[in-house]
Design an enzyme around this catalytic site. Structure first.
Site, PDB file in Angstrom:
ATOM      1  N   PRO A 162       0.816  -1.209   0.000  1.00 64.24           N
ATOM      2  CG  PRO A 162      -0.516  -1.448   1.870  1.00 64.24           C
ATOM      3  CD  PRO A 162       0.732  -1.944   1.253  1.00 64.24           C
ATOM      4  CD  GLU A 163       4.119   2.707  -3.593  1.00 65.39           C
ATOM      5  OE1 GLU A 163       4.205   3.819  -4.140  1.00 65.39           O
ATOM      6  OE2 GLU A 163       4.722   1.711  -4.005  1.00 65.39           O
TER       7      GLU A 163
END
Length: 268
Positions: free
Chosen positions: A2-3
């Site tokens: 997850p960014e």
DNA sequence: ACATATTCCTGGGGGC
DNA sequence: TGCCCCCAGGAATATG
């Protein structure tokens, strides 16, 4: 992994389930995340109402009143989901029950995530500028590049103390979009480069949010849905494949200990 | 002060 | 088939 776009998608998917709801019960099964969940986490959260959900950097922040925020960081393998986990699903570290029968759970096999109650942003570490916010600009990139002349431009983009939310996927993609080789030293960036790069960072992040993030490995949003942006990647994990712009094979190199992907023809 | 290396952790993939 | 080894990754901490 997850960014920013994935965390933004989790915030948007979780918000309609939780806003206005009261926390009835909190179960912590495993405290040992990147930092241990504090002993009083469950008792402090229980009874509070979730007023709003927002993202800062890669944190999901749930406003629970009195200036207190329930902060969740997904690390690299974390999921923050609505519903009940399958009974024998391993690595479910926290379960939360809200009124109206809503349940949430946090699962994180690698335990790189974080869960805490934050009274101020200082609790979240040293956080840089939001790349989709007003403070992010070519001018900002230019001044950062003058201050950190010796590091590679990719390392600059990924330094969360300077700019938040840009991890390995989107740093690689933005640099491809801007036509800049990831290993280029910041000292060698021109003003024109920083204009293209600032535009590219925003463009790539906005497009990824519109696609509900990239699902590589096992990222899912709070409703369990995958994102679609991985199909639009130009360089990330595409070493050996043809550049979508010029058909030159994408190369892989290690920069700052991270896999780095670029087109040797499009990116100088 | 600044830049780079190491650390945490586990699932999954490659090699044999 | 199965086992071992190694790698990925964010961000804090340690080392150069």
């Amino acid at each position: 992994m997850p960014e920013l776009p994935e965390v933004e998608t989790v915030c948007r998917t979780i918000a309609p389930h939780v806003i206005g709801r009261r926390v009835l019960a909190v179960t912590v099964r495993e405290r040992r995340l990147r930092k241990p969940i504090s002993a009083d986490f469950a008792s402090r959260l229980t009874g509070r109402t979730i007023h709003a959900v927002a993202r800062r950097a890669k944190y999901v922040l749930l406003d629970v009143g009195d200036g207190l925020r329930w902060a969740v960081h997904l690390g690299m393998s974390g999921r923050f989901c609505v519903g009940d986990p399958p009974p024998d699903l391993p690595h479910v570290h926290v379960l939360v029950e809200l009124d109206g029968g809503v349940r949430l759970y946090f699962r994180d096999p690698r335990r790189f995530g974080l869960m805490l109650l934050s009274e101020s942003e200082a609790d979240l570490g040293e956080l840089g500028v939001e790349p989709l916010g007003e403070d992010f600009s070519a001018e900002l990139l230019w001044s950062l590049s003058r201050r950190h002349r010796r590091v590679s431009v990719k390392t600059l983009l990924m330094d969360g103390r300077l700019i938040v939310g840009v991890g390995n996927i989107y740093a690689n993609e933005a640099l491809h979009h801007a036509g800049i080789r990831p290993g280029r030293r910041c000292a060698k960036l021109t003003r024109a480069d920083t204009v293209r790069l600032a535009d590219a960072v925003r463009f790539v992040l906005e497009r990824a949010i519109a696609s509900r993030g990239s699902s590589l490995l096992d990222y899912r949003d709070a409703d369990g849905n995958a994102g679609e942006f991985q199909r639009m990647l130009h360089v990330y994990e595409r070493d050996g494949a043809a550049c979508r712009t010029c058909a030159t094979p994408i190369r892989r190199q290690v920069i700052g200990g991270r896999g780095t992907f670029y087109c040797p023809r499009c990116q100088r």
